[in-house]
Scaffold this motif. Structure first.
Motif, short mmCIF file in Angstrom:
data_model
loop_
_atom_site.label_atom_id
_atom_site.label_comp_id
_atom_site.label_asym_id
_atom_site.label_seq_id
_atom_site.Cartn_x
_atom_site.Cartn_y
_atom_site.Cartn_z
N GLY A 109 0.84 -1.23 0.10
CA GLY A 109 -0.02 -0.03 0.01
C GLY A 109 0.86 1.18 0.06
O GLY A 109 1.70 1.43 1.09
N LEU A 110 0.75 2.11 -0.88
CA LEU A 110 1.68 3.39 -1.25
C LEU A 110 1.79 4.23 0.19
O LEU A 110 2.80 4.59 0.53
CB LEU A 110 1.26 4.19 -2.39
N VAL A 111 0.57 4.35 0.86
CA VAL A 111 0.60 5.22 2.06
C VAL A 111 1.18 4.72 3.14
O VAL A 111 2.20 5.28 3.71
CB VAL A 111 -0.75 5.54 2.18
N SER A 112 0.91 3.23 3.46
CA SER A 112 1.66 2.70 4.44
C SER A 112 3.11 2.43 4.10
O SER A 112 3.80 2.57 5.14
CB SER A 112 1.12 1.26 4.74
N CYS A 117 8.59 3.78 5.31
CA CYS A 117 10.09 4.51 4.76
C CYS A 117 10.56 5.60 6.03
O CYS A 117 11.73 5.75 6.25
CB CYS A 117 9.80 4.93 3.41
N LEU A 118 9.47 6.48 6.16
CA LEU A 118 9.81 7.72 6.99
C LEU A 118 10.49 7.04 8.36
O LEU A 118 11.31 7.55 8.84
CB LEU A 118 8.58 8.56 7.27
N ALA A 119 9.59 6.10 8.84
CA ALA A 119 9.98 5.37 10.29
C ALA A 119 11.27 4.85 10.37
O ALA A 119 11.97 4.68 11.08
CB ALA A 119 8.79 4.44 10.52
N ALA A 120 11.73 4.17 9.01
CA ALA A 120 12.97 3.62 8.86
C ALA A 120 14.15 4.55 8.44
O ALA A 120 15.21 4.13 8.41
CB ALA A 120 12.67 2.33 7.79
N GLY A 121 13.78 5.88 8.34
CA GLY A 121 14.83 6.84 7.81
C GLY A 121 15.46 6.49 6.38
O GLY A 121 16.27 6.87 6.06
N VAL A 122 14.51 5.93 5.62
CA VAL A 122 14.79 5.85 4.12
C VAL A 122 14.72 7.25 3.47
O VAL A 122 13.74 7.99 3.69
CB VAL A 122 13.82 5.03 3.47
N LYS A 123 15.98 7.54 2.57
CA LYS A 123 15.79 8.69 2.10
C LYS A 123 15.67 8.88 0.56
O LYS A 123 15.39 9.85 -0.06
CB LYS A 123 17.17 9.77 2.31
N GLY A 124 15.75 7.53 -0.16
CA GLY A 124 15.52 7.56 -1.47
C GLY A 124 14.98 6.14 -1.82
O GLY A 124 14.96 5.28 -1.04
N LEU A 125 14.29 6.25 -3.06
CA LEU A 125 13.73 4.77 -3.61
C LEU A 125 13.94 4.71 -5.01
O LEU A 125 13.84 5.72 -5.66
CB LEU A 125 11.96 5.06 -3.46
N ASN A 143 7.42 11.63 -1.55
CA ASN A 143 8.21 13.01 -1.39
C ASN A 143 7.66 13.48 0.21
O ASN A 143 8.48 14.18 0.87
CB ASN A 143 7.87 13.88 -2.52
N PRO A 144 6.24 13.78 0.43
CA PRO A 144 5.91 14.17 1.58
C PRO A 144 6.62 13.71 2.64
O PRO A 144 6.63 14.17 4.00
CB PRO A 144 4.37 14.10 1.55
N HIS A 145 7.11 12.43 2.71
CA HIS A 145 7.83 11.49 3.82
C HIS A 145 9.13 11.62 3.79
O HIS A 145 9.79 10.90 3.98
CB HIS A 145 7.26 10.28 3.85
N GLY A 146 9.75 12.63 2.72
CA GLY A 146 11.02 12.83 2.68
C GLY A 146 11.86 11.71 1.86
O GLY A 146 13.23 11.41 2.18
#
Lengths: 263, 403
Positions: A109-112, A117-125, A143-146
């Protein structure tokens, strides 16, 4: 400027080249993820590409496919990798870039997924089966989650397309050096220099060079074409065989390159 | 042009409603865009359509008969059943329609080499045949498991001058053969065309395959009007990826009085989890370039399909079928392995026609459907291939004696 781009720009400003290793997350079990990432960041890599195993990895060659099969056999999933990263995110000092095929993201699910990703500190995909035409939804949700969405450019992309991809890509542009899949290569096509000159001209963000870079010599020669290199299969093989010396040699080659370019 | 269901998809982005698209590595994008241009040009060129028509008539043996299965009709005691005899094509199935079309297109594009995937071997044989005819170099990827099951088709391809590459990764079946063929294409894209065999994959493949298979439905429509003076009440076709079905359905999509039935393979039964019915038992996802219904687990990993018929043994359904399902224009149902075997035997005994295991799913479904309809109703079934290739498999299941 995003965290990911900044990390590469800093290397660039210092007159150096970026080095981004690719690891297959959970090759050897989920418990290997933390020590592998901490060891790599200690070597001074610029960022780390964290590969997620998939049942049908069409963009990958045999080395990464087999590593993926080993990880799948260990029960590794996108969700478990992100949960594992979240646990030690405070200790992670380099930007992490997740590379996964699209279907696991859709199933998450894209939102979850964006929240994880935000919780894991992921910066790129990086999603190798989502080309420019299909990528807007990823930027909109991530993008809104960095999280930057990194696009690939290939040797077959015509100049006009290269310019559009370079404009859309975030963090850096991932320039594929061969027509083909990931894996080691003895040699590269002749027209690489011209291709990369055009690419760098049309890109306002750093250009990293990847696919088929497997030796310290190639780290140097390919690094010259862009702002740094991504090394996948060679790192995956070295880690699988427990030959960390090989990893050190590849990273060291990028450092030798730095010395050369500052002379 | 008035906008209808049939001509409104795909969009220029390759979408069928929310389905389809182009989910492929960047290295293939330029090839797909080139293919789309070349295809549109070819289809607008009378020289190309004449050439294709020539080979379909003189080489493939079209048009194929629309045969009134009188004995089968009597036995079932319901609607009149017509069989569209794609099994009578050269190489024994509908696959040649698309293989010839795409091989001619590849030649026109100046490509020297062809890569293809195959499951049962029917598309591989059709492609190998087209390449022999048109002097193109050909490599076919086939899962190691399928190679074991279909030794004769492997040898047939080799006789035709094709190199057959065994795929040893993943489930070693059709989906893995598609992975391998895509990888080969990525690596050799400059001089190679990929002849995808089903109405699957990234745009423009589902459209190209549909258009080359549409000859099935076009002929059927003219033939039934000629024989019965009206359109059929129902059209039935089996569906793996969906090439024979979409070719049969498409010319009828805008005739809302014609019911369309796609028959998926239920394998050992949907409830067992061992099936190939992505519409009945799958979720939305992306594989091999398209957004479609897909057999997958909760982590988005692709699951293996199961069917006695290797040609239906694929975990996804072509995007246009997913769309027809979503808008309610076509109805999708499924038939188990054992029901398909019964259908195969019934057609053998009543009409003296041995259908492919794939097509036997459509026959089996028709036996149920016909009984629910009136005697003056008309069903057309796409008999997509002949069953010679399956005799070994059928014998292994039924043993020496047919019940």
């Amino acid at each position: 400027m995003t965290t990911l781009q900044q990390a590469i720009e800093q290397v660039k400003i210092a007159g150096n080249k970026a080095f981004v290793p690719y690891i297959m997350a959970g090759d050897g079990g989920l418990s290997t993820i933390k020590p592998t990432i901490l060891k790599l960041q200690k070597l001074g890599v610029t960022a780390i590409e964290v590969g997620i195993p998939f049942t049908d990895p069409v963009a990958d060659g045999p080395t990464i496919e087999q590593a993926g099969e080993r990880a799948l056999a260990e029960g590794v999933t996108l969700r478990k990798v992100l949960e594992t990263l979240a646990v030690f995110r405070e200790e992670i000092t380099v930007p992490l870039v997740v590379m996964t095929y699209f279907n696991p993201v859709l199933a998450y699910g894209l939102v979850s997924f964006a929240e994880a990703c935000l919780a894991a500190g992921v910066k790129g995909l990086i999603v190798p089966d989502v080309p420019l035409e299909e990528s807007a939804i990823l930027r909109e949700k991530l993008n809104p989650h960095g999280v930057d969405i990194v696009q690939l450019v290939s040797l077959t992309s015509p100049p006009e397309r290269i310019a559009r991809i370079a404009t859309a890509s975030q963090g850096f542009v991932y320039a594929v050096t061969v027509n083909g899949i990931t894996g080691t290569r003895a040699s590269f096509a002749d027209d690489l220099a011209g291709h990369f000159a055009r690419l760098r001209e049309s890109s306002h963000i750093p250009v990293l060079v990847g696919f088929g870079i497997s030796t310290p010599e190639q780290v140097v020669s390919m690094g010259e074409l862009g702002d740094g290199v991504i090394v996948g299969s060679a790192i995956v093989t070295a880690l699988h065989e427990g030959d960390f010396g090989k990893v050190e040699a590849l990273v060291a080659a990028s450092k030798n390159m730095r010395e050369k370019s500052t002379l | 042009m008035t906008k209808t269901i049939a001509n409104s998809v795909p969009t220029k982005e390759g979408r069928y409603g929310k389905f389809g698209g182009q989910f492929v590595p960047e290295t293939l994008m330029t090839a797909l865009l080139e293919l789309e241009l070349a295809y549109d040009e070819a289809m607008a060129d009378k020289v190309f359509s004449d050439e294709l028509a020539y080979y379909l008539k003189e080489y493939v043996g079209r048009e194929t008969p629309l045969y009134f299965a009188e004995n089968l009709t009597k036995v079932l005691g319901g609607a009149k059943i017509y069989l569209k005899r794609e099994d009578l094509n050269h190489t024994g199935a509908h696959k040649i329609n698309n293989a010839i079309g795409q091989a001619l297109l590849a030649k026109r594009m100046g490509k020297k080499k062809i890569v293809a995937e195959t499951g049962a071997g029917q598309h591989g044989v059709a492609t190998a045949t087209a390449c022999a005819l048109l002097n193109l170099e050909c490599v076919v990827f086939m899962g190691a498991e399928d190679i074991k099951r279909q030794q004769l088709n492997v040898f047939r391809m080799e006789l035709l001058g094709t190199k057959v590459e065994s795929v040893e990764t993943g489930s070693k079946t059709l989906k893995d053969a598609v992975n391998a063929a895509l990888r080969y294409w990525v690596t050799n894209v400059e001089d190679t065309h990929y002849i995808l065999g089903s109405a699957l994959g990234p745009h423009p493949f589902p459209k190209i395959v549909r258009d080359f298979q549409r000859v099935i439905g076009n002929e059927t429509r003219a033939q039934i009007l000629d024989k019965e003076g009206r359109l059929p009440d129902a059209v039935v076709a089996c569906i793996g990826g969906g090439s024979n079905a979409i070719g049969m359905f498409h010319p009828f999509v805008d005739d809302d009085k014609v019911a369309l039935y796609g028959v998926e393979a239920a394998g050992n039964g949907i409830e067992t989890g061992e099936h190939a019915a992505a519409i009945a038992g799958g979720q939305l996802g992306v594989l091999h370039g398209a957004y479609m219904y897909l057999l997958q687990d909760e982590d988005g990993f692709i699951q293996e399909a199961h069917s006695i018929s290797a040609g239906l043994d694929y975990p996804g359904k072509g995007p246009e079928h997913c769309y027809l399902h979503d808008i309610g224009r076509a109805k999708f149902d499924s038939i188990t392995d054992s029901e398909a075997l019964e259908g195969l035997q019934l057609l053998c005994r009543t009409e003296g026609i041995l259908p492919a295991l794939e097509s036997s799913h459509a026959i089996a479904y028709t036996t149920k459907l016909a009984k629910t309809m009136r005697v003056d109703d008309i069903i057309v079934v796409c008999l997509s291939g002949r069953g010679d290739k399956d005799v070994h498999t059928v014998n292994a299941v039924l043993g020496g004696g047919v019940s």
